[in-house]
Design a protein around this motif. Structure first.
Motif, PDB file in Angstrom:
ATOM      1  N   ARG A 116      -8.600  -1.097   4.621  1.00  9.09           N
ATOM      2  CA  ARG A 116      -7.149  -1.233   4.847  1.00  9.09           C
ATOM      3  C   ARG A 116      -6.409  -0.202   4.022  1.00  9.09           C
ATOM      4  NH1 ARG A 116      -2.801  -3.861   2.456  1.00  9.09           N
ATOM      5  NH2 ARG A 116      -1.279  -4.766   3.906  1.00  9.09           N
ATOM      6  N   PRO A 117      -5.378   0.477   4.574  1.00  9.88           N
ATOM      7  CA  PRO A 117      -4.574   1.412   3.783  1.00  9.88           C
ATOM      8  C   PRO A 117      -4.017   0.721   2.554  1.00  9.88           C
ATOM      9  CG  PRO A 117      -4.017   1.577   6.120  1.00  9.88           C
ATOM     10  CD  PRO A 117      -4.947   0.406   5.978  1.00  9.88           C
ATOM     11  N   ASN A 118      -4.092   1.395   1.409  1.00 11.56           N
ATOM     12  CA  ASN A 118      -3.651   0.874   0.113  1.00 11.56           C
ATOM     13  C   ASN A 118      -4.494  -0.306  -0.335  1.00 11.56           C
ATOM     14  OD1 ASN A 118      -1.499   2.729  -0.029  1.00 11.56           O
ATOM     15  ND2 ASN A 118      -0.272   1.383   1.285  1.00 11.56           N
ATOM     16  N   GLY A 119      -5.623  -0.549   0.339  1.00 14.32           N
ATOM     17  CA  GLY A 119      -6.419  -1.690  -0.034  1.00 14.32           C
ATOM     18  C   GLY A 119      -7.147  -1.493  -1.328  1.00 14.32           C
ATOM     19  N   GLY A 120      -7.399  -0.284  -1.740  1.00 11.60           N
ATOM     20  CA  GLY A 120      -8.074  -0.111  -3.017  1.00 11.60           C
ATOM     21  C   GLY A 120      -7.310   0.706  -3.946  1.00 11.60           C
TER      22      GLY A 120
ATOM     23  N   ARG B 229       4.344  -9.123  -9.839  1.00 16.15           N
ATOM     24  CA  ARG B 229       2.898  -8.885  -9.805  1.00 16.15           C
ATOM     25  C   ARG B 229       2.387  -8.864  -8.381  1.00 16.15           C
ATOM     26  NH1 ARG B 229      -1.072 -13.503 -10.955  1.00 16.15           N
ATOM     27  NH2 ARG B 229      -1.887 -12.990  -8.894  1.00 16.15           N
ATOM     28  N   ARG B 230       2.883  -9.778  -7.565  1.00 11.66           N
ATOM     29  CA  ARG B 230       2.421  -9.868  -6.175  1.00 11.66           C
ATOM     30  C   ARG B 230       2.773  -8.622  -5.392  1.00 11.66           C
ATOM     31  NH1 ARG B 230       0.274 -13.210  -2.743  1.00 11.66           N
ATOM     32  NH2 ARG B 230       0.937 -13.297  -0.558  1.00 11.66           N
TER      33      ARG B 230
ATOM     34  N   PRO C 290      -0.918  -9.173   4.015  1.00 14.12           N
ATOM     35  CA  PRO C 290      -0.494  -9.418   2.628  1.00 14.12           C
ATOM     36  C   PRO C 290      -0.072  -8.117   1.948  1.00 14.12           C
ATOM     37  CG  PRO C 290      -2.872  -9.417   2.769  1.00 14.12           C
ATOM     38  CD  PRO C 290      -2.381  -9.242   4.176  1.00 14.12           C
ATOM     39  N   PRO C 291       0.656  -8.231   0.801  1.00 13.12           N
ATOM     40  CA  PRO C 291       1.008  -7.006   0.054  1.00 13.12           C
ATOM     41  C   PRO C 291      -0.245  -6.267  -0.405  1.00 13.12           C
ATOM     42  CG  PRO C 291       2.231  -8.919  -0.754  1.00 13.12           C
ATOM     43  CD  PRO C 291       1.178  -9.432   0.167  1.00 13.12           C
ATOM     44  N   GLY C 292      -0.095  -4.953  -0.579  1.00 15.28           N
ATOM     45  CA  GLY C 292      -1.226  -4.154  -1.028  1.00 15.28           C
ATOM     46  C   GLY C 292      -1.775  -4.624  -2.359  1.00 15.28           C
ATOM     47  N   ALA C 293      -0.895  -5.050  -3.263  1.00 12.95           N
ATOM     48  CA  ALA C 293      -1.362  -5.515  -4.573  1.00 12.95           C
ATOM     49  C   ALA C 293      -2.215  -6.758  -4.428  1.00 12.95           C
ATOM     50  CB  ALA C 293      -0.173  -5.802  -5.484  1.00 12.95           C
ATOM     51  N   ALA C 294      -1.878  -7.633  -3.474  1.00  7.62           N
ATOM     52  CA  ALA C 294      -2.671  -8.841  -3.274  1.00  7.62           C
ATOM     53  C   ALA C 294      -4.067  -8.488  -2.784  1.00  7.62           C
ATOM     54  CB  ALA C 294      -1.971  -9.770  -2.292  1.00  7.62           C
ATOM     55  N   VAL C 295      -4.172  -7.498  -1.904  1.00  5.93           N
ATOM     56  CA  VAL C 295      -5.488  -7.062  -1.419  1.00  5.93           C
ATOM     57  C   VAL C 295      -6.299  -6.470  -2.565  1.00  5.93           C
ATOM     58  CG1 VAL C 295      -6.682  -5.470   0.144  1.00  5.93           C
ATOM     59  CG2 VAL C 295      -4.624  -6.683   0.917  1.00  5.93           C
TER      60      VAL C 295
ATOM     61  N   PRO D  72       0.711 -20.385   5.737  1.00  5.80           N
ATOM     62  CA  PRO D  72      -0.085 -19.398   6.488  1.00  5.80           C
ATOM     63  C   PRO D  72      -0.043 -17.987   5.902  1.00  5.80           C
ATOM     64  CG  PRO D  72       1.886 -20.054   7.714  1.00  5.80           C
ATOM     65  CD  PRO D  72       1.783 -20.978   6.552  1.00  5.80           C
ATOM     66  N   ARG D  73       0.857 -17.721   4.967  1.00  2.00           N
ATOM     67  CA  ARG D  73       0.927 -16.376   4.383  1.00  2.00           C
ATOM     68  C   ARG D  73       0.220 -16.306   3.020  1.00  2.00           C
ATOM     69  NH1 ARG D  73       4.658 -13.130   6.977  1.00  2.00           N
ATOM     70  NH2 ARG D  73       4.475 -11.670   5.239  1.00  2.00           N
ATOM     71  N   GLU D  74      -0.356 -17.401   2.564  1.00  4.68           N
ATOM     72  CA  GLU D  74      -0.988 -17.434   1.243  1.00  4.68           C
ATOM     73  C   GLU D  74      -2.440 -16.999   1.382  1.00  4.68           C
ATOM     74  OE1 GLU D  74      -0.880 -17.374  -2.502  1.00  4.68           O
ATOM     75  OE2 GLU D  74       0.889 -18.243  -1.557  1.00  4.68           O
ATOM     76  N   GLU D  75      -2.755 -15.786   0.899  1.00  5.42           N
ATOM     77  CA  GLU D  75      -4.082 -15.214   1.147  1.00  5.42           C
ATOM     78  C   GLU D  75      -5.213 -15.956   0.450  1.00  5.42           C
ATOM     79  OE1 GLU D  75      -2.117 -13.089  -2.217  1.00  5.42           O
ATOM     80  OE2 GLU D  75      -1.586 -13.426  -0.124  1.00  5.42           O
ATOM     81  N   ASP D  76      -4.902 -16.666  -0.644  1.00  5.67           N
ATOM     82  CA  ASP D  76      -5.956 -17.420  -1.334  1.00  5.67           C
ATOM     83  C   ASP D  76      -6.642 -18.408  -0.392  1.00  5.67           C
ATOM     84  OD1 ASP D  76      -5.796 -16.166  -3.720  1.00  5.67           O
ATOM     85  OD2 ASP D  76      -4.920 -17.834  -4.847  1.00  5.67           O
ATOM     86  N   ALA D  77      -5.845 -19.023   0.515  1.00 11.20           N
ATOM     87  CA  ALA D  77      -6.409 -20.017   1.420  1.00 11.20           C
ATOM     88  C   ALA D  77      -7.421 -19.383   2.370  1.00 11.20           C
ATOM     89  CB  ALA D  77      -5.292 -20.686   2.218  1.00 11.20           C
ATOM     90  N   TYR D  78      -7.219 -18.116   2.715  1.00 19.15           N
ATOM     91  CA  TYR D  78      -8.184 -17.404   3.574  1.00 19.15           C
ATOM     92  C   TYR D  78      -9.344 -16.870   2.732  1.00 19.15           C
ATOM     93  CZ  TYR D  78      -4.252 -17.298   6.867  1.00 19.15           C
ATOM     94  OH  TYR D  78      -3.223 -17.643   7.701  1.00 19.15           O
ATOM     95  N   PHE D  79      -8.983 -16.195   1.650  1.00 18.85           N
ATOM     96  CA  PHE D  79      -9.974 -15.439   0.877  1.00 18.85           C
ATOM     97  C   PHE D  79     -11.000 -16.370   0.225  1.00 18.85           C
ATOM     98  CE2 PHE D  79     -11.141 -13.088  -3.087  1.00 18.85           C
ATOM     99  CZ  PHE D  79     -11.846 -12.074  -2.468  1.00 18.85           C
TER     100      PHE D  79
END
Length: 913
Positions: free
Chosen positions: A909-913, A707-708, A873-878, A839-846
């Motif tokens: 961001r490319p592939n962001g949507g 999924r990620r 982060p991976p495109g799917a995460a964005v 530091p790579r876990e986007e939830d902590a930033y988002f």
């Protein structure tokens, strides 16, 4: 071709056999049929009462098979108390007939040597024999990873309970330091499987077109594991294929259990032997020149047609009916009437007393003046019609022996006691190892009241060595009660034998002893801990096991293993504070108790004390650097602290030590995922999915990686598979629901998350995710209660930035003012904490960025988004972040403009949507 001497002897022996012609012809004709013939039978079951001729018919089957050119092996009672003994006897029989069994012989010797070396070591732990028998062999604990996780690995994931098999880490660690060779470890973990497989392979190669006949006598006395093994050998695939031209014949007083043997009935010949009719008895008597009808009638009535008794009385050559004994009177005397020499008669009477008879045993009951003639007298005994050779010794037929033992006991009780005591002293001097089976048999016959407590204490020791040893002990108690004339003792034998036939034999056996044997306090405490091991670790019922270890600790307050085991039980039940207290106490008693250090380390981590956890795990690993579980647990805790490099090093080492250690692979995959190495993570999860400690957890974790990385189809497939593997595993349903939410299928998402919540109502993350799915589905009012308690629960658990964010936004929607603002500020702080760790876990930033935007600080939020995207982060995460933002705009429309600002760099961001 002229017949050989052996051919002539077999022909003469067959000619001397009387009766049972139909069964003999059936067996002979059956062997002549090819295996593909639908009439061919592969199993013969011979059953009937004692003395009816089962053993004689089995030996006749053996002669017929030999005449057919078949390989034959006959197992008597001594070879069926243990599977490994049976295998050794089969191998020896095959070797005598020219079949090469070199691989089996070498591996069997290797197993015996390795086991003996471990047991003989001067520093061997107290529970080594128990662990080898129950912890490793019966449950395959090491087999899951060569060096197994122990009690401390009872949680594959700290949030779930999944017990592993072995009970004491100090034993496991001790073995691990000594056995480095994987092949030897496999032999120690599964000797039956390894050795049976080796033997069947060599049998298949050695038959060379010949049939193979395996004949098992006195099957009713075979240990339950031997019966199960034989059934699997014949009808299962576990041990490799047997030659197609195989026939197995078993003889016993009872037909094998139809519930377990029913699959074999279509290929089984069932032979129920009945006593001789008068005509059959007359025919046998005629062979001994006993033809007087009155004598024939008298013998038939007295013996009730039992062939062994008919034959024995015939050989006494009765002249008339008056010479034939009435069984209710002096039948035993009549068996001995043919013996004219007084010394020989005394020897025949005394030699019936021991269950195991050889020349050395015979000397123990001979008068000192006659011991020089022991060889001569022993050779003479073996010529008697009711004595047969068996397994290097001689055995009276059980019917005749029972009569002679009863005669000795009732004729001279004091003499009987003296002889039994002499035999017990002989066995004590000879030495029988840890279980004085024959010594206790004779002491019980001599003094049942005085020796029964000791015998029951040894019955407990027997089960520590496995169910085969326990079965031998139960049979001994039954025999001692019967022969010593004490129903209490024979009743104990029957109780323990019945327990060993139960669904959970060790549990039933221990329960009988715990509840009825009157064991001393220390012995009872040990028995309770052993029963705890079965109930807690094998049956996975910690709630039922707690009382046993609590009672054991009360009986013996210094019993460290009982206290530590109670700690594990409390941990499995979620009582982490109670578990911590038990481990503290165990370590007070033994500061170098490595297992308790590892366990306490895990509990401290569960309670949020990661520094204390690492200190304990460091000490445990200083005591045992090869403890794979402790390495994996320390790696898991280091990952929680953000020390991913150290975590990966620990987990790499754990996997190096135990390449099939599923839990270590699972945790390493999670660390690799946190480091962004998704390909390596998928490899670890795939390996772990097929191993103990991985399984459904690994399949679910692999789905989360799919999924990620945007492969939603593969993710759903894994979540479907995990749910099928374990329908009660709530995380698989929850993660499938979240995936469906991100795919826009909100109805299916809500259904999955509701099902997950029903399975685990205490999981706050499920309530949180269900709330988001409901908001996305337009049911915000239903969602609010779920989101408002998204971070309620155990106060010892750290609050997540995402949960605090959702509770804060839901609080604003509900008009909670300052409380909502506090949650949003807390989300910012929690995000900073988590970014230091991962530091790579986007939830902590988002989550922090969205919270700042909701607090009117969108610029600071945008800086966090920019920092998150630098990773990237991976495109799917964005894309998932954007989906969440859309849902949050539904929840708090007043923040639509601020949330749009947060979304802007994500959509750019490319592939962001």
């Amino acid at each position: 071709m002229a017949p050989s001497l052996q051919d002539i002897i077999r022909q003469r022996q067959s000619a001397a056999f009387y009766g049972r012609d139909t069964h003999r012809e059936h067996f002979r004709a059956n062997l002549a049929r090819p295996p593909e013939d639908e009439r061919r039978k592969f199993v013969y079951v011979v059953h009937g009462s004692a003395g009816v001729g089962k053993s004689v018919l089995l030996r006749e089957f053996e002669r017929i098979a030999l005449a057919h050119g078949a390989l034959t092996v006959r197992l008597d009672e001594d070879a069926t108390t243990d599977v490994l003994d049976a295998l050794a006897a089969i191998a020896a029989g095959l070797a005598e007939q020219g079949v090469a069994v070199r691989d089996f012989t070498r591996r069997h010797a290797e197993y015996q040597r390795a086991r003996s070396d471990l047991l003989a070591a001067g520093d061997a732990p107290e529970d080594l024999a128990t662990t080898l028998t129950h912890g490793l062999v019966q449950t395959g604990a090491i087999g899951a990873g060569l060096i197994a996780p122990d009690l401390a690995g009872a949680l594959y994931d700290p949030a779930t309970t999944a017990p592993v098999a072995t009970a004491v880490n100090d034993v496991r660690a001790w073995i691990a330091r000594r056995i480095k060779e994987p092949r030897t470890l496999r032999l120690l973990t599964d000797p039956v499987g390894e050795l049976t497989g080796a033997l069947t392979a060599e049998l298949a190669a050695g038959v060379r077109g010949r049939a193979f006949a395996l004949l098992v006598d006195t099957f009713e006395n075979a240990a339950p594991p031997v019966r199960d093994w034989l059934l699997t050998l014949i009808g299962g695939d576990d041990y490799g294929p047997l030659p197609a031209d195989t026939v197995v014949a078993v003889a016993g007083q009872h037909r094998p259990d139809p519930n377990t043997w029913s699959p074999l009935w279509p290929v089984t010949a069932d032979i129920a032997l009945e006593p001789f009719t008068r005509e059959e008895a007359a025919g046998l008597l005629a062979r001994h020149n006993v033809t007087d009808p009155a004598v024939v009638d008298s013998i038939w009535e007295v013996t009730e047609g039992l062939p062994v008794l008919v034959d024995a009385l015939a050989q006494a050559a009765p002249a008339g009916p008056e010479d034939v004994a009435d069984l209710s009177g002096d039948a035993a005397e009549r068996f001995l009437k043919q013996i004219q020499d007084p010394l020989q008669r005394r020897v025949a009477e005394a030699a019936a007393l021991p269950r195991e008879l050889n020349r050395d045993v015979l000397e123990a009951v001979l008068p000192e003046a006659e011991r020089a003639r022991s060889a001569e007298l022993y050779a003479w005994l073996r010529t008697l019609p009711f004595v047969r050779d068996q397994a290097g010794g001689a055995h009276y037929h059980q019917v005749v022996r029972a009569l002679l033992v009863r005669l000795a006991r009732t004729t001279s009780p004091s003499g009987f006691t003296a002889q039994q005591t002499a035999l017990a002293d002989h066995w004590a001097a000879a030495g029988e190892g840890a279980l004085p089976l024959e010594e206790l048999y004779h002491r019980l016959c001599a003094d049942t009241a005085g020796e029964l407590p000791r015998a029951l204490g040894h019955a407990l020791s027997a089960v520590y060595q496995g169910t085969a040893a326990a079965h031998r002990w139960a049979v001994m108690l039954h025999d001692a009660g019967r022969d010593g004339g004490d129903d209490r003792v024979s009743a104990w034998g029957a109780r323990l034998a019945a327990a060993l036939a139960a669904d959970h034999p060790v549990l039933a056996y221990l329960t009988e002893l715990i509840e009825g044997a009157g064991l001393p306090r220390a012995t009872l405490a040990r028995a309770l801990v052993e029963r705890w091991r079965v109930v807690c670790l094998e049956l996975r019922r910690p709630e039922d096991a707690l009382a046993d270890v609590t009672r054991a600790a009360e009986l013996d307050p210094g019993f460290v293993r009982a206290i530590g085991s109670r700690g594990l039980t409390r941990k499995l039940l979620g009582d982490h504070a109670g578990a911590l207290a038990d481990y503290d106490r165990a370590l007070e008693l033994n500061p170098d108790y490595g297992w308790a250090l590892g366990q306490r380390g895990q509990v401290r981590a569960l309670l949020g004390d990661r520094a204390g956890a690492l200190a304990d795990l460091d000490r445990a690993l200083a005591l045992d650097p090869y403890w794979a579980w402790a390495l994996a647990e320390r790696g898991r805790v280091r990952a929680q602290c953000g020390e991913h490099a150290g975590a990966l090093a620990d987990l790499d080492r754990a996997v190096e030590l135990s390449p099939r250690y599923g839990w270590a692979l699972l945790e390493r995959g999670r660390v690799r995922c946190a480091l962004g190495d998704y390909g390596a993570a998928l490899e670890d999860f795939t390996r772990a999915a097929g191993l103990a400690g991985g399984g459904v957890h690994a399949v679910d974790a692999r789905g989360q990686v799919h999924r990620r990385t945007g492969d939603y189809a593969a993710a759903l497939a894994d979540f479907d598979r995990a749910a099928a593997l374990d329908p009660a595993y709530a995380p698989a349903l929850a993660h499938r629901g979240v995936t469906r939410y991100f795919l826009g299928d909100t109805a299916a998402a809500v259904a999955d998350l509701e099902a997950a919540g029903a399975l685990d109502p205490e999981d706050v993350s499920v309530r949180r995710d269900l709330g988001m799915a409901l908001v996305a589905a337009g049911e915000t009012e239903r969602a609010l209660p779920l989101l408002l308690d998204a971070e309620d629960g155990d106060e010892s658990v750290e609050r997540t930035p995402w949960g605090l964010l959702l509770r804060g936004l839901a609080g604003q929607r509900a008009g909670r003012g300052e409380a909502a603002a506090r949650d949003l500020r807390a989300a910012v702080v929690a995000g900073a904490r988590d970014r230091r760790r991962a530091p790579r876990e986007e939830d902590a930033y988002f989550a922090s960025a969205v919270a700042l935007a909701a607090l009117g600080k969108a610029e600071r939020g945008l800086r966090l988004v920019a920092e998150m995207l630098r990773i990237p982060p991976p495109g799917a995460a964005v894309a998932e972040c954007l989906t969440d933002l859309a849902t949050l705009r539904r929840l708090t429309p007043e923040h639509a403009e601020a949330f749009a600002e947060i979304a802007r760099p994500l959509t750019a961001r490319p592939n962001g949507g």
